[in-house]
Design an enzyme around this catalytic site. Structure first.
Site, PDB file in Angstrom:
ATOM      1  N   ASP A  49       0.860  -1.189   0.000  1.00 58.20           N
ATOM      2  CA  ASP A  49       0.000   0.000   0.000  1.00 58.20           C
ATOM      3  C   ASP A  49       0.893   1.234   0.000  1.00 58.20           C
ATOM      4  OD1 ASP A  49      -2.873   1.102   0.523  1.00 58.20           O
ATOM      5  OD2 ASP A  49      -1.579   2.181   1.926  1.00 58.20           O
ATOM      6  N   GLU A 141      -2.576  -1.791  -5.485  1.00 53.67           N
ATOM      7  CA  GLU A 141      -3.936  -1.366  -5.802  1.00 53.67           C
ATOM      8  C   GLU A 141      -3.934  -0.603  -7.118  1.00 53.67           C
ATOM      9  OE1 GLU A 141      -5.507   1.568  -3.094  1.00 53.67           O
ATOM     10  OE2 GLU A 141      -3.519   2.378  -2.755  1.00 53.67           O
ATOM     11  N   ASP A 223      -3.276   1.766   6.669  1.00 54.74           N
ATOM     12  CA  ASP A 223      -2.472   1.342   5.525  1.00 54.74           C
ATOM     13  C   ASP A 223      -2.109  -0.137   5.600  1.00 54.74           C
ATOM     14  OD1 ASP A 223      -2.599   3.944   4.619  1.00 54.74           O
ATOM     15  OD2 ASP A 223      -0.701   4.525   5.551  1.00 54.74           O
TER      16      ASP A 223
END
Ligand SMILES: [Zn+2]
Length: 292
Positions: A49, A141, A223
């Site tokens: 992340d 992501e 996170d």
């Protein structure tokens, strides 16, 4: 690089000289023949992340902070900009020429900008090399386009720029290392999903730094929760079932291939069995040689 040249495995194709940020740069385009390496732990999957306060948070719980001195460099950046604004710059209406001291301040500001960019790039290179050299599967992501448009704050932009660079590096480095990079679906709610029970929050504000689940009571750094979700994405979305024998599926699974400086060459016959294929690629190395 020079040892590769002597061994005859590298060949310089061209060189380009540039002057940016108060430094001279020479870029060489080099053709290198190199054996494709394998990650240290091919079966392991890591979720990454890209944060705002940190460079990245890994699903392993490892927090990769922003490189040291980056904040100090950013402070110098602000000071240099202030100094420049107080000196006499050019004026197009009156035809006034800029002062010598304004030009000095301008050059100093350009160097400060270059230093911030270099520190950030260096941190991202070290992180991505380490990730691609360690894990067989890396999950990131997708860029949240809607979120980016909604939130115009600088921090978010910097994080997004870091994300794009991280992904670009991971794309070619996983290819070089024989790993794979998976980008989670754009609609995969990595931040809003509970990594423990799978419940999805309807809303999670950016300022909420801790994820608190109403269903199972999980309390976790925001996170880290997102990074764990990304790691689990592989199993949830069925990627795992495709991961029977790495080598044969690698070429189709790696989302990479869009690297501008890489031309991977697969030997005829494909990558079957224990044969370790070699790749010929063109890569660019920049050497700063002098400070103006
Ligand atoms: Zn939960």
């Amino acid at each position: 690089m020079s040892s590769c040249l002597q061994a005859g495995t590298a060949r310089i194709m061209s060189a380009t000289v540039r002057h940016t940020g108060g430094r001279w740069h020479v870029s060489f385009t080099v053709q290198v023949t190199r054996t494709i390496r394998t990650p240290a732990y091919p079966p392991r999957t890591v979720g990454v992340d890209v944060g705002i306060s940190n460079l990245a948070v890994l699903s392993t719980g490892q927090v990769v902070p922003n490189p040291r001195h980056l904040a100090a460099a950013a402070g110098r950046l602000r000071a240099a900009a202030r100094t420049m604004s107080r000196r006499q710059g050019p004026d197009r209406r009156t035809g006034r020429q800029p002062s010598r001291r304004w030009q000095q301040a301008k050059a100093r500001l350009a160097r400060a900008h270059a230093r911030v960019a270099n520190l950030r790039a260096d941190g991202l290179h070290k992180l991505t090399s380490s990730l691609a050299g360690t894990y067989g599967t890396i999950v990131v992501e997708d860029l949240n386009v809607a979120g980016m448009i909604r939130n115009r704050r600088l921090a978010r932009h910097i994080a997004d720029a870091g994300w794009a660079t991280l992904r670009r590096h991971l794309e070619y480095k996983t290819t070089w290392n024989g790993g794979r990079l998976i980008t989670a679906d754009r609609w995969f709610a990595s931040s809003k999903t509970c990594s423990s029970c799978g419940a999805v929050k309807p809303k999670l504000r950016l300022r909420e730094r801790t994820y608190t689940c109403e269903h199972c009571g999980l309390r976790l750094d925001r996170d880290l929760n997102a990074a764990i979700n990304l790691q689990q994405y592989v199993a949830r979305s069925g990627w795992e079932t495709l991961n029977g024998r790495g080598a044969d599926l690698k070429s189709t699974l790696v989302v990479a291939g869009g690297c501008e400086t890489t031309t991977p060459h697969h030997p005829p016959g494909g990558s079957d069995g224990d044969r370790r294929p070699t790749a010929t690629r063109v890569l660019t190395r920049a050497h700063s040689t002098a400070t103006a």
